[in-house]
Design a protein around this motif. Structure first.
Motif, short mmCIF file in Angstrom:
data_model
loop_
_atom_site.label_atom_id
_atom_site.label_comp_id
_atom_site.label_asym_id
_atom_site.label_seq_id
_atom_site.Cartn_x
_atom_site.Cartn_y
_atom_site.Cartn_z
N LEU A 118 0.83 -1.21 0.00
CA LEU A 118 0.00 0.00 0.00
C LEU A 118 0.86 1.26 0.00
N ARG A 119 1.94 1.21 0.74
CA ARG A 119 2.83 2.38 0.78
C ARG A 119 3.46 2.65 -0.59
N PHE A 120 3.94 1.60 -1.26
CA PHE A 120 4.51 1.79 -2.60
C PHE A 120 3.45 2.32 -3.56
N ALA A 121 2.23 1.78 -3.48
CA ALA A 121 1.17 2.25 -4.37
C ALA A 121 0.86 3.72 -4.12
N SER A 122 0.95 4.15 -2.86
CA SER A 122 0.70 5.55 -2.53
C SER A 122 1.86 6.45 -2.95
N VAL A 123 3.06 6.07 -2.55
CA VAL A 123 4.23 6.93 -2.80
C VAL A 123 4.56 7.00 -4.29
N LEU A 124 4.46 5.86 -4.99
CA LEU A 124 4.75 5.86 -6.43
C LEU A 124 3.52 6.27 -7.24
N ASP A 125 2.36 6.33 -6.58
CA ASP A 125 1.08 6.61 -7.24
C ASP A 125 0.78 5.54 -8.29
N PHE A 126 0.98 4.28 -7.89
CA PHE A 126 0.72 3.12 -8.74
C PHE A 126 -0.59 2.47 -8.31
N GLU A 127 -1.09 1.58 -9.18
CA GLU A 127 -2.21 0.71 -8.83
C GLU A 127 -1.67 -0.61 -8.29
N LEU A 128 -2.51 -1.35 -7.58
CA LEU A 128 -2.14 -2.69 -7.15
C LEU A 128 -2.67 -3.71 -8.15
N ASP A 129 -1.82 -4.67 -8.48
CA ASP A 129 -2.25 -5.80 -9.29
C ASP A 129 -3.43 -6.49 -8.60
N PRO A 130 -4.48 -6.87 -9.32
CA PRO A 130 -5.67 -7.45 -8.68
C PRO A 130 -5.38 -8.65 -7.79
N ALA A 131 -4.52 -9.56 -8.23
CA ALA A 131 -4.21 -10.73 -7.40
C ALA A 131 -3.47 -10.32 -6.14
N THR A 132 -2.60 -9.34 -6.26
CA THR A 132 -1.88 -8.83 -5.08
C THR A 132 -2.84 -8.18 -4.11
N ALA A 133 -3.78 -7.38 -4.63
CA ALA A 133 -4.76 -6.70 -3.78
C ALA A 133 -5.66 -7.72 -3.07
N GLU A 134 -6.08 -8.76 -3.78
CA GLU A 134 -6.95 -9.78 -3.17
C GLU A 134 -6.23 -10.49 -2.03
N ALA A 135 -4.98 -10.89 -2.28
CA ALA A 135 -4.21 -11.58 -1.24
C ALA A 135 -3.93 -10.66 -0.06
N LEU A 136 -3.68 -9.41 -0.36
CA LEU A 136 -3.40 -8.42 0.68
C LEU A 136 -4.58 -8.30 1.64
N ARG A 137 -5.78 -8.23 1.08
CA ARG A 137 -6.97 -8.13 1.93
C ARG A 137 -7.15 -9.39 2.78
N ASP B 128 6.03 3.42 10.65
CA ASP B 128 6.86 4.00 9.59
C ASP B 128 6.20 3.83 8.22
N GLU B 129 5.65 2.65 7.96
CA GLU B 129 5.00 2.43 6.67
C GLU B 129 3.74 3.27 6.53
N LEU B 130 2.94 3.34 7.60
CA LEU B 130 1.69 4.09 7.56
C LEU B 130 1.94 5.57 7.29
N LEU B 131 2.90 6.16 7.99
CA LEU B 131 3.14 7.59 7.82
C LEU B 131 3.66 7.90 6.43
N ARG B 132 4.47 7.01 5.88
CA ARG B 132 4.95 7.22 4.50
C ARG B 132 3.78 7.07 3.51
N LEU B 133 2.91 6.10 3.77
CA LEU B 133 1.72 5.93 2.94
C LEU B 133 0.88 7.20 2.95
N LEU B 134 0.63 7.75 4.13
CA LEU B 134 -0.23 8.93 4.24
C LEU B 134 0.33 10.13 3.50
N CYS B 135 1.64 10.17 3.33
CA CYS B 135 2.27 11.33 2.69
C CYS B 135 2.48 11.15 1.19
#
Length: 449
Positions: free
Chosen positions: A163-182, A198-205
């Protein structure tokens, strides 16, 4: 890709000793995105003892040798070099039970988290991309290497990292990755609070923070359960166009990407569901939600192991997030006395931050435009800058008299402090100038000695 000279030199020394070596991971990803890497990590076929021999005479840190990492320090810059390795099972969902050193790069890359982080580069070999990382960069996708469920079972922190990489890079999550993540989100309870923080605060920014908050509140509520009641919560109030979670997300999006400020906006209305009352028309009101939200913020700050200064500031800002900044007609209140009293109560830093928060909160109601609220914010900030340029008196320490001066006038004990506070109020209200003689005269005329 162009490597820094020191990185090329480290790779060349390992290759001259008969080993293969590569820059690997985030530095390769960032370079392919034309972003300057923060640091350079290397991997090599050399075992730890072989690396130590290659770099004999250099300044090294051997604290990671157990896991195959040697840190070489050149010109005061650390470079981590790690032996190619594979990993065993992850009983605790966080750390491998065992590490095995291997001689081939493929085994090392296959253990990594996401395809965009599983690329390596050397000047002689070029780019090694075995899992489609370069294509995923072009598609702006975060995708696990191999089976996503297995990657998240190995290390639960990867759930938040995705989630942090998707936020910081402004990328989408691959559907299979998102499903497993949930599916694996509950295992985040196995992860240390400091790593989650640390991950949450970077995600929020990150620039994609709002999109991730909207898409994955179920995952985030596994680490901050207090947000769960806000998801889909109908505010039933004519001041709010959106449900409580959407209002919160928009509030986060509309403040600067500073960790304490974005966490504040994430938590600022957490108390609303528990204090809701309906009036005779069925409209909802939330009396006292500010102190309840502040209590929740304090609890969350503790759970995330925030440092005391940050925790105190987040709680303080949540408590005062909707302190009035308008006049009785709803316009921008630029009254000098009003602004001095706000400066006295909050200090310059927090007062400026509250102005930013007020803008975000108003935009997030859905009933005011970013343009209108930005203009109102600019008016407040310009007036504040002009006021501060005058070096006004808004604290007892700014007064032209001290406690010693009041003692000489006959005041004693607690009366001294009370008189200083009365003088400050009078100065801020424009009743007396901040001049010693005038203040002394005011004491003798209006303050009981």
């Amino acid at each position: 890709m162009k490597l820094p000279y020191t990185v090329e030199n480290l790779i060349a020394r390992l290759e001259q000793a008969g080993f293969s070596a590569y820059a690997v991971g985030g530095c390769v990803r960032d370079s392919l995105m034309s972003v300057q890497p923060h640091d350079w990590d290397l991997c090599t076929s050399a075992r730890p003892e072989e690396m130590a021999e290659v770099f004999r005479g250099e300044r090294v840190a051997e604290t990671g040798l157990k896991h195959g990492t040697l840190t070489v320090i050149l010109d005061h810059v650390p470079y981590e070099i790690t032996t190619f390795r594979t990993e065993g099972t992850y009983t605790d969902h966080r750390h491998p039970d065992s590490v095995s050193f291997v001689r081939e790069l493929e085994g090392d890359l296959s253990r990594r988290d996401f395809t965009v982080n599983a690329m390596a580069f050397s000047p002689h070999t070029g780019l090694v991309d075995l899992f489609g990382g370069q294509e995923d960069l072009a598609r702006r996708i975060v995708r696990c290497v191999g089976d996503p469920g297995e990657r998240f079972r190995e290390d639960a922190l990867r759930i938040l990292r995705a989630l942090r990489f998707a936020s910081v890079l402004d990328f989408e999550l691959d559907p299979a990755t998102a499903e497993a993540l949930r599916a694996m989100a509950p295992t985040l309870e196995k992860v240390a609070a400091e790593r989650i923080r640390d991950e949450l605060l970077r995600l929020l920014c990150g620039p994609g923070a709002g999109r991730i908050l909207r898409a994955f509140p179920d995952v985030l509520s596994c680490i901050i359960p207090e947000i769960r009641p806000m998801i889909g919560y109908d505010q039933r109030n004519h001041y709010h166009h959106f449900d409580l979670w959407e209002h919160t997300v928009r509030s986060v999006e509309n403040v600067p990407p500073e960790a304490d400020l974005r966490l504040t906006m994430l938590l600022h209305d957490t108390g609303k569901p528990s204090v809701c009352v309906l009036d005779a028309r069925g409209e909802a009101h939330f009396p006292g939600h500010q102190p309840v939200s502040a209590e929740i913020a304090e609890r969350v700050a503790g759970a995330l192991r925030l440092d005391r200064e940050t925790a105190d500031r987040v709680v303080r800002l949540v408590l005062n997030h909707d302190i009035p900044l308008c006049d009785e007609r709803g316009g921008v209140n630029l009254n000098r006395s009003f602004m001095l009293h706000r400066l006295n109560r909050f200090g310059e830093k927090d007062f400026r931050t509250l102005i930013l928060m007020h803008r975000a909160d108003r935009i997030a109601t859905g009933h005011s435009s970013p343009e209108r609220e930005t203009l109102r914010m600019r008016e407040r900030i310009d007036a504040l800058d002009a006021l501060l340029a005058e070096k006004p008196c808004y604290s007892v320490g700014d007064l032209a008299v001290s406690g010693y001066d009041l003692l000489s006038l006959g005041l004693k004990g607690p009366a001294v402090g009370a008189a200083l506070q009365q003088l400050l109020e009078a100065v801020m209200d424009g009743l007396v100038p901040n001049e010693k003689d005038e203040l002394n005269n005011y004491v003798t005329m209006f303050i009981k000695i």
